[in-house]
Design a protein around this motif. Structure first.
Motif, PDB file in Angstrom:
ATOM      1  N   ASP A  81     -10.234  23.881   5.024  1.00 25.58           N
ATOM      2  CA  ASP A  81      -9.845  22.790   5.919  1.00 25.58           C
ATOM      3  C   ASP A  81      -8.459  22.972   6.520  1.00 25.58           C
ATOM      4  N   ASP A  86     -20.042  18.999  10.942  1.00 21.62           N
ATOM      5  CA  ASP A  86     -19.123  18.676   9.851  1.00 21.62           C
ATOM      6  C   ASP A  86     -19.728  19.094   8.523  1.00 21.62           C
ATOM      7  N   TYR A  87     -18.863  19.648   7.657  1.00 25.21           N
ATOM      8  CA  TYR A  87     -19.346  20.165   6.370  1.00 25.21           C
ATOM      9  C   TYR A  87     -18.280  19.918   5.305  1.00 25.21           C
ATOM     10  N   GLU A  88     -18.660  19.244   4.237  1.00 28.18           N
ATOM     11  CA  GLU A  88     -17.712  18.982   3.157  1.00 28.18           C
ATOM     12  C   GLU A  88     -17.379  20.277   2.427  1.00 28.18           C
ATOM     13  N   GLN A  89     -16.104  20.494   2.132  1.00 27.73           N
ATOM     14  CA  GLN A  89     -15.620  21.775   1.644  1.00 27.73           C
ATOM     15  C   GLN A  89     -16.303  22.244   0.357  1.00 27.73           C
ATOM     16  N   ASN A 125     -16.602  22.267  11.431  1.00 27.29           N
ATOM     17  CA  ASN A 125     -15.439  21.634  10.807  1.00 27.29           C
ATOM     18  C   ASN A 125     -15.684  21.443   9.320  1.00 27.29           C
ATOM     19  N   PHE A 129     -14.262  19.984   6.032  1.00 24.96           N
ATOM     20  CA  PHE A 129     -13.250  18.995   5.640  1.00 24.96           C
ATOM     21  C   PHE A 129     -13.204  18.873   4.118  1.00 24.96           C
ATOM     22  N   TYR A 182     -12.367  11.813   5.698  1.00 22.74           N
ATOM     23  CA  TYR A 182     -12.391  12.364   7.055  1.00 22.74           C
ATOM     24  C   TYR A 182     -13.534  11.756   7.860  1.00 22.74           C
ATOM     25  N   LEU A 183     -14.735  11.698   7.268  1.00 15.54           N
ATOM     26  CA  LEU A 183     -15.876  11.154   7.993  1.00 15.54           C
ATOM     27  C   LEU A 183     -15.707   9.664   8.239  1.00 15.54           C
ATOM     28  N   LYS A 211     -13.468   9.369  11.124  1.00 19.99           N
ATOM     29  CA  LYS A 211     -14.143   9.812  12.340  1.00 19.99           C
ATOM     30  C   LYS A 211     -15.062   8.740  12.898  1.00 19.99           C
TER      31      LYS A 211
END
Length: 218
Positions: free
Chosen positions: A85, A103-106, A205, A207, A212-213, A216
């Motif tokens: 991120d 979007d993709y969680e880390q 992305n 995150f 974050y979401l 957003k």
């Protein structure tokens, strides 16, 4: 073409979410002198003039990175160490063109990459040439299918300490082709790796936190 004469790429600054530079045109040394008044001895060396960048060196680095990806423990350690991120550049299509941002969680992204590495019978890497602060270096792109789209994860090998780090995420097939073409005199044409590359995203992305979401959405 077919003259054995070296050509040079002229780039201009480009303000965009994903690109910092855009290629203007290819010139011969004589044309650069005529257009810009820059003498040939002041032009950058070509990759083939670099004695450290040889076919043997590239093949050795390819083998080491392929072995790392196939080793679950080593790949998981590298994924954990990588700050997706914060420190990883994303190379995608121009923002606003066709496609969408993914979007993709880390933590999930790291785990999915490790699983893909273990489920892949034959790992194939695409050599590309990248430029940074006036210098060039070799990277190796692992093409994966994730959430129904193809992306490339690029690895950079460090000769100094025999280490590997992840250096970028690639979403644009045309950009990968151009970057690979610069390595062809050294590694040959491995473009068939991109034959089935399909991507409907212009940006990936990764995150670190669920907040974050939430931000957003609102």
């Amino acid at each position: 073409k077919d003259t054995d004469e070296s050509v040079y790429c002229i780039c201009e600054p480009f303000t965009d979410q994903t690109y910092q530079w855009k290629m203007v045109q290819l010139f011969t040394a004589r044309e650069i002198w005529t257009e810009y008044g820059i003498q040939q001895q002041d032009l950058p060396d070509l990759p083939l003039m670099n004695e450290h960048l040889t076919t043997e060196t590239v093949n050795e680095q390819l083998a080491k990175i392929e072995e790392l990806i196939g080793n679950e423990a080593e790949l998981r350690q590298l994924m954990k160490k990588t700050k997706w991120d914060k420190n990883i550049a994303v190379f995608g299509q121009k923002c606003g063109e066709s496609g969408f941002a993914l979007d993709y969680e880390q933590a999930a992204f790291r785990n999915d990459l490790v699983n893909i590495g273990q489920d892949t019978d034959e790992i194939k890497l695409l050599p590309i040439m990248m430029f940074e602060k006036g210098n060039y270096h070799q990277e190796y792109v692992w093409i994966i299918d994730i959430k129904g789209v193809n992306v490339g994860i690029s690895f950079k090998y460090n000769d100094g300490d025999d280490s590997v780090k992840i250096n970028g995420i690639h979403c644009d097939k045309d950009s990968l082709i151009r970057s690979h073409e610069l390595t062809m005199p050294i590694v040959g044409n491995k473009g068939s790796i991109l034959e089935h590359f399909r991507s409907t995203i212009y940006y990936l992305n990764v995150f670190a936190t669920p907040e974050y979401l939430y931000r957003k959405k609102f």
